[in-house]
Design an enzyme around this catalytic site. Structure first.
Site, mmCIF file in Angstrom:
data_model
loop_
_atom_site.group_PDB
_atom_site.id
_atom_site.type_symbol
_atom_site.label_atom_id
_atom_site.label_comp_id
_atom_site.label_asym_id
_atom_site.label_seq_id
_atom_site.Cartn_x
_atom_site.Cartn_y
_atom_site.Cartn_z
ATOM 1 N N HIS A 63 0.833 -1.209 0.000
ATOM 2 C CA HIS A 63 0.000 0.000 0.000
ATOM 3 C C HIS A 63 0.867 1.258 0.000
ATOM 4 C CE1 HIS A 63 -3.877 -2.119 1.581
ATOM 5 N NE2 HIS A 63 -3.661 -2.303 0.290
ATOM 6 N N ASP A 65 0.896 4.138 1.396
ATOM 7 C CA ASP A 65 1.389 4.818 2.612
ATOM 8 C C ASP A 65 2.606 4.129 3.233
ATOM 9 O OD1 ASP A 65 -0.494 2.790 3.201
ATOM 10 O OD2 ASP A 65 -1.084 3.685 5.106
ATOM 11 N N ASP A 208 -0.165 -3.425 8.863
ATOM 12 C CA ASP A 208 -1.600 -3.102 8.850
ATOM 13 C C ASP A 208 -2.385 -4.403 8.953
ATOM 14 O OD1 ASP A 208 -0.807 -0.544 8.343
ATOM 15 O OD2 ASP A 208 -1.957 -0.298 6.491
ATOM 16 N N HIS A 266 0.108 4.369 13.407
ATOM 17 C CA HIS A 266 -0.793 4.274 12.258
ATOM 18 C C HIS A 266 -2.231 4.595 12.666
ATOM 19 C CE1 HIS A 266 -2.692 2.654 8.628
ATOM 20 N NE2 HIS A 266 -1.506 2.435 8.090
HETATM 21 ZN ZN LIG Z 1 -1.301 1.706 6.090
HETATM 22 ZN ZN LIG Z 2 -2.509 -0.990 4.191
#
Ligand SMILES: [Zn+2]
Ligand SMILES: [Zn+2]
Length: 314
Positions: A63, A65, A208, A266
């Site tokens: 991802h 980010d 995540d 996060h």
């Molecule tokens: Zn993330």
């Molecule tokens: Zn993610």
């Protein structure tokens, strides 16, 4: 002594005060970098990490980010003449991503930068340090990482060896290396002259994820669990839908796994106005030993010491 430096603690979108995910773990002159969120290169410089140390980069998932800062970091190192090779570990998609950047903007490095696609049970080992990947439950393939440092043998005590009449020399070396010896018909075992190995040190990073057993298992007894906590519990449905965790869920994992310290990271920009308080309070009601990670916060960790150095509040 380990040093954990939070380079980015934001989730999804950077804010005025928080960059996107990146965590450096420094140990014996080596840096283990977990994720490379946008602008990690400036955070890296602000944290005075140095651009020419041995560096191992672990990317939890592809991802944006978590990976957009990677080309900038490599570019900076190349422009400033890094020569030491570095290694990057992540998914097969990460290889494509880095290659596409290299091909499109002509990113050439002055050093060897090898990108490895790794399986979800990958283990990296280097001089007592082990980084183990484990699969987590996000949207698409995603990994968490468990970093452990283990000394195979405890401290050798020469005075004990002398008291047993063992002359200094090769026999000491054998015992210190963990082997029994024979002296005048008697077997002497290493535990007679050395302490047992100290307990391993463990740092776990969730990446995540929704709450999952692999994270809970990896976190068992960890000194530090760095866990995402994107939302407070009033957004539990959103967390489940988007493959994230609430602060409560992060704290439950820390409690169940009996970790020593929980650092939340996060978390959503929506909590910025309240300085992350809703996230922190929710977690602390379940797991009191919770800290809200902030950009450029440093944590020093050994078997006997633990200290947090917070950056001045911005
Ligand atoms: Zn993330
Ligand atoms: Zn993610």
């Amino acid at each position: 002594m380990f040093e954990i430096v939070f380079l980015g603690t934001g989730g999804s979108i950077p804010t005025e005060r928080r960059n996107l995910p990146a965590i450096a773990v420094r140990f014996q002159g080596k840096i283990f970098l977990f994720d490379a969120g946008e602008d990690v290169q400036r955070q890296y410089v602000k944290a005075k990490l140095g651009l020419n140390h041995p560096l191992y980069i672990f990317i939890s998932h592809i991802h944006g980010d978590h990976v957009i800062g990677l080309p900038g970091l490599l570019l900076r190192m190349a422009l400033l003449g890094r020569l030491r090779p570095l290694q990057i570990f992540g998914s097969e998609e990460l290889i494509k991503y880095v290659k596409a950047i290299q091909d499109s903007i002509g990113l050439a490095t002055t050093f060897e930068a090898n990108v490895y696609g790794i399986p979800s049970d990958f283990v990296f080992e280097d001089d007592g340090i082990k980084v183990r990947a484990f699969p987590v439950d996000h949207r698409g393939p995603a990994l968490g990482f468990e970093l452990t440092y283990e000394r195979k043998r405890g401290k050798f005590h020469p005075e004990r060896a002398l008291a047993l009449g063992i002359p200094k020399g090769p026999l000491w070396h054998q015992l210190a290396s963990g082997h029994s010896i024979e002296l005048e018909g008697r077997v002497v075992t290493p535990d007679e002259v050395a302490e047992p190995p100290p307990r391993p040190l463990k740092i776990v990073y969730s990446g995540d994820t929704r709450p999952c057993d692999t994270l809970r298992d990896a976190s068992r007894g960890a000194d530090v669990l760095i866990c995402e906590a994107m939302y407070a519990s009033d957004k539990a449905d959103l967390a489940a839908e988007r493959g994230h965790m609430t602060a409560r869920q992060a704290a439950e994992i820390a409690r169940d796994a009996e970790v020593r310290h929980l650092f939340l990271t996060h978390y959503s920009p929506r909590y910025e106005m309240e300085d992350g308080e809703p996230i922190l309070q929710e977690a602390r009601s379940i797991f009191p030993n919770t800290v809200l990670a902030r950009d450029l916060m440093r944590v020093r960790l050994s078997r006997t010491d633990f200290a947090i150095e917070s950056p001045p509040h911005q």
